[in-house]
Design an enzyme around this catalytic site. Structure first.
Site, PDB file in Angstrom:
ATOM      1  CE1 TYR A   1     -18.856  25.061  -4.545  1.00 43.92           C
ATOM      2  CE2 TYR A   1     -20.086  26.184  -2.830  1.00 43.92           C
ATOM      3  CZ  TYR A   1     -19.894  25.879  -4.162  1.00 43.92           C
ATOM      4  OH  TYR A   1     -20.725  26.411  -5.103  1.00 43.92           O
TER       5      TYR A   1
ATOM      6  CE  LYS B   1      -6.961   1.525   2.012  1.00 41.46           C
ATOM      7  NZ  LYS B   1      -5.952   1.074   2.983  1.00 41.46           N
TER       8      LYS B   1
ATOM      9  CD  GLU C   1      -2.954  -0.901   2.342  1.00 36.48           C
ATOM     10  OE1 GLU C   1      -4.152  -0.641   2.162  1.00 36.48           O
ATOM     11  OE2 GLU C   1      -2.460  -1.090   3.486  1.00 36.48           O
TER      12      GLU C   1
ATOM     13  CD  GLU D   1      -8.742   4.460  12.426  1.00 34.80           C
ATOM     14  OE1 GLU D   1      -9.456   3.478  12.697  1.00 34.80           O
ATOM     15  OE2 GLU D   1      -7.837   4.414  11.557  1.00 34.80           O
TER      16      GLU D   1
END
Length: 118
Positions: free
Chosen positions: A54, A99, A22, A74
């Site tokens: 935005y 994810k 990864e 997290e």
């Protein structure tokens, strides 16, 4: 304050994850944001300078996560919330970070956090 500016389904391509493989590839994260913002001012003035931009928030989400390259969702969510609150003066936000494909039997996995005072 009950007013919310939101961004849904913002896709950011970055390095994310804990496994060696990864760290060698990019993957998509999908971000949803709800941000407390007094929309009565831009509602009266019709001036973009009074609104929460935005497009700028979206661009900052992308640059933050691409630079951070988090191992854990997290950590990515916490850092992103801190950056957005600090740089844009957002008192409260709800952030979901997904994810897709992380668990083959699920559409997505992720975290959702709320930070600040609404």
């Amino acid at each position: 304050m009950a007013d919310i500016v939101f961004i849904e389904g913002l896709v950011v391509e970055t390095v994310v994850g804990v496994y060696d493989w990864e760290r060698q590839v990019t993957q998509n994260l999908v971000i949803d944001l709800e941000m407390a913002w007094d929309n009565s001012v831009p509602g009266r003035t019709d001036e973009v300078a009074d609104a929460l931009d935005y497009a700028a928030v979206s661009a900052r989400v992308e640059t933050c996560l691409q630079a951070l390259r988090p191992q854990l969702l997290e950590h990515g969510a916490e850092e992103l919330a801190r950056v957005l609150q600090d740089e844009f003066g957002i008192a409260w936000l709800r952030l979901a970070m997904r994810k897709p494909g992380a668990v083959p039997a699920a559409t997505a996995v992720g975290v959702r956090i709320e930070r600040g005072v609404r």
